[in-house]
Scaffold this motif. Structure first.
Motif, PDB file in Angstrom:
ATOM      1  N   ASN A   1     -17.483 -48.356   8.781  1.00  0.00           N
ATOM      2  CA  ASN A   1     -16.878 -49.619   9.174  1.00  0.00           C
ATOM      3  C   ASN A   1     -16.421 -49.519  10.628  1.00  0.00           C
ATOM      4  O   ASN A   1     -15.647 -48.638  10.967  1.00  0.00           O
TER       5      ASN A   1
ATOM      6  N   LYS B   1     -11.391 -52.968  11.955  1.00  0.00           N
ATOM      7  CA  LYS B   1     -10.411 -53.344  10.938  1.00  0.00           C
ATOM      8  C   LYS B   1     -10.199 -54.847  11.074  1.00  0.00           C
ATOM      9  O   LYS B   1     -10.154 -55.376  12.186  1.00  0.00           O
TER      10      LYS B   1
ATOM     11  N   LYS C   1     -10.272 -59.082  14.511  1.00  0.00           N
ATOM     12  CA  LYS C   1     -10.964 -57.791  14.376  1.00  0.00           C
ATOM     13  C   LYS C   1     -10.405 -56.790  15.384  1.00  0.00           C
ATOM     14  O   LYS C   1     -10.334 -57.080  16.579  1.00  0.00           O
TER      15      LYS C   1
ATOM     16  N   GLN D   1     -12.548 -49.929  15.775  1.00  0.00           N
ATOM     17  CA  GLN D   1     -12.172 -48.527  15.620  1.00  0.00           C
ATOM     18  C   GLN D   1     -12.171 -47.884  17.001  1.00  0.00           C
ATOM     19  O   GLN D   1     -12.886 -48.308  17.893  1.00  0.00           O
TER      20      GLN D   1
ATOM     21  N   TYR E   1      -7.686 -49.402  17.927  1.00  0.00           N
ATOM     22  CA  TYR E   1      -7.095 -49.166  16.602  1.00  0.00           C
ATOM     23  C   TYR E   1      -6.067 -48.034  16.660  1.00  0.00           C
ATOM     24  O   TYR E   1      -5.040 -48.080  15.985  1.00  0.00           O
TER      25      TYR E   1
ATOM     26  N   ARG F   1      -2.157 -48.226  15.405  1.00  0.00           N
ATOM     27  CA  ARG F   1      -1.610 -47.270  14.426  1.00  0.00           C
ATOM     28  C   ARG F   1      -0.440 -46.466  14.975  1.00  0.00           C
ATOM     29  O   ARG F   1       0.267 -45.806  14.226  1.00  0.00           O
TER      30      ARG F   1
END
Length: 404
Positions: free
Chosen positions: A2, A5, A16, A19, A23, A27
């Motif tokens: 994928n 996210k 969207k 990654q 992302y 995080r």
């Protein structure tokens, strides 16, 4: 595998997050902290729906940035993938230095350092954690990168920050007049001589945007009840800090205790200050209030109870400055009713001059691009906008004081 996210956002639908670097930023603990800070501070005292977070706003601004980059590329503006990622990273982190309750802490528990400067310190810390991958993003954020229009997308009259918060704040407050046509404005953006311009077809959306911003300021951001509630909070924190200085034992979680015990400004905002600041969020202040309402200090306990029970300072809005006689009279009345010293009555009141220039021809220059290539400022291009009226300085004096 994928490669993105997907987050379902109530304002823009699916957002969207690719990654990789972007992302990794989302995080990061410093970014996740924004989940615990409300976007509109105490505006929910007037608009109960306004409980959205800085986290949601940052993701929304990131989404609009992605749309803007795509739109500019489709018009033949050359933006490298590395530049696109860097400007997306910068907008994700533009608010990362905000403290609890929006701007309240900036002049109460810390002085002389803005949330933008703290954002930069936090970006540099994330950059260390991500092995220097944010060097370009930080250069764009600081306006030190040759393509200046990329910085304008983060910070200018038509930046993605404003386009998101006006839409989002309108959605969550229910103030429907604030719903701007962000998608249309983005589609109309272009770049001429390294400067953002708006194509002529977007002029009506711009007129709506500027009028809307004015309305949202007076109806939401500077609503007299929200301002008065914020003054209760400021005075409560100021009293807590003064009590700590005088040796009174005041309960506080460790991060808040650090700022109550120390005078922090731009010069001594070091790693220790940053480590404590990043632990602070709205819940530290609320949980402290619940203890303070039973404090032996009459002033602190009254202010904490006011906050928790929504007993907001009474507000008088004046067009002219308030006389010193009126202030002395109020202080005497408060001291008598609360059985406190007149010299302490200032904690139970607040006088503020609030002014908001909705449009300044010097700062807010938005340029309109015509089909023949000529460029005019919105103030000349618009038939509807009365720029003289819009740029009129509005000044109001808010006198707030304890209700009895």
């Amino acid at each position: 595998m994928n490669d993105a996210k997907i987050i379902n956002d109530p304002v823009f639908g699916f957002i969207k997050i690719p990654q990789g670097l972007l992302y990794d930023i989302v995080r990061h603990p410093l970014f996740q902290r924004l989940n615990r800070i409300n976007q509109l501070g105490l505006a929910s005292v007037v608009y109960p729906g306004a409980r959205h977070t800085r986290f949601q706003h940052s993701l929304g601004a990131f989404h609009l940035m992605s749309e803007a980059i795509l739109s500019l590329q489709q018009k033949g503006q050359f933006i490298f993938d590395s530049e696109a990622e860097a400007v997306q990273a910068a907008i994700l982190m533009h608010d990362i230095g905000h403290g609890p309750f929006s701007h309240v802490l900036e002049n109460t528990l810390i002085h002389g350092i803005s949330h933008e400067e703290i954002s930069l310190l936090m970006m540099e810390r994330i950059n260390r954690d991500l092995s220097g991958q944010l060097n370009l993003a930080i250069a764009i954020f600081k306006d030190e990168y040759p393509k200046r229009f990329l910085h304008q997308l983060i910070s200018s009259q038509l930046d993605m920050d404003r386009l998101d918060y006006l839409r989002r704040d309108s959605f969550y407050t229910g103030v429907t007049e604030g719903n701007i046509g962000s998608a249309r404005i983005i589609k109309m953006l272009n770049v001429i001589d390294d400067r953002l311009v708006v194509e002529q077809k977007g002029i009506y959306s711009l007129e709506n945007y500027l009028t809307t911003r004015r309305l949202m300021y007076w109806q939401v951001y500077l609503h007299k009840t929200a301002v008065a509630y914020e003054k209760v909070l400021v005075n409560m924190l100021t009293r807590a800090k003064d009590l700590v200085k005088s040796g009174h034992n005041v309960f506080a979680p460790p991060a808040l205790a650090f700022f109550l015990q120390n005078d922090i400004d731009a010069k001594n905002f070091d790693d220790e200050a940053l480590n404590n600041y990043k632990e602070l969020d709205d819940s530290d202040i609320w949980s402290s209030m619940k203890v303070w309402k039973n404090d032996s200090d009459r002033i602190l306990s009254t202010l904490a109870t006011d906050m928790l029970d929504r007993r907001i300072f009474k507000v008088e809005v004046h067009e002219e400055p308030v006389s010193s006689e009126r202030i002395d009279e109020l202080q005497d009345m408060i001291a008598h009713k609360m059985q406190i010293r007149v010299s302490d009555a200032h904690y139970m009141m607040s006088l503020n001059k609030i002014q908001k220039d909705m449009y300044s021809v010097d700062d807010d220059s938005i340029d309109i691009l015509y089909k023949d290539g000529t460029i005019k400022n919105i103030s000349e291009a618009s038939e509807l906008l009365n720029v003289a009226l819009l740029s009129k300085k509005i000044r109001k004096y808010y006198l707030c004081y304890q209700r009895f």
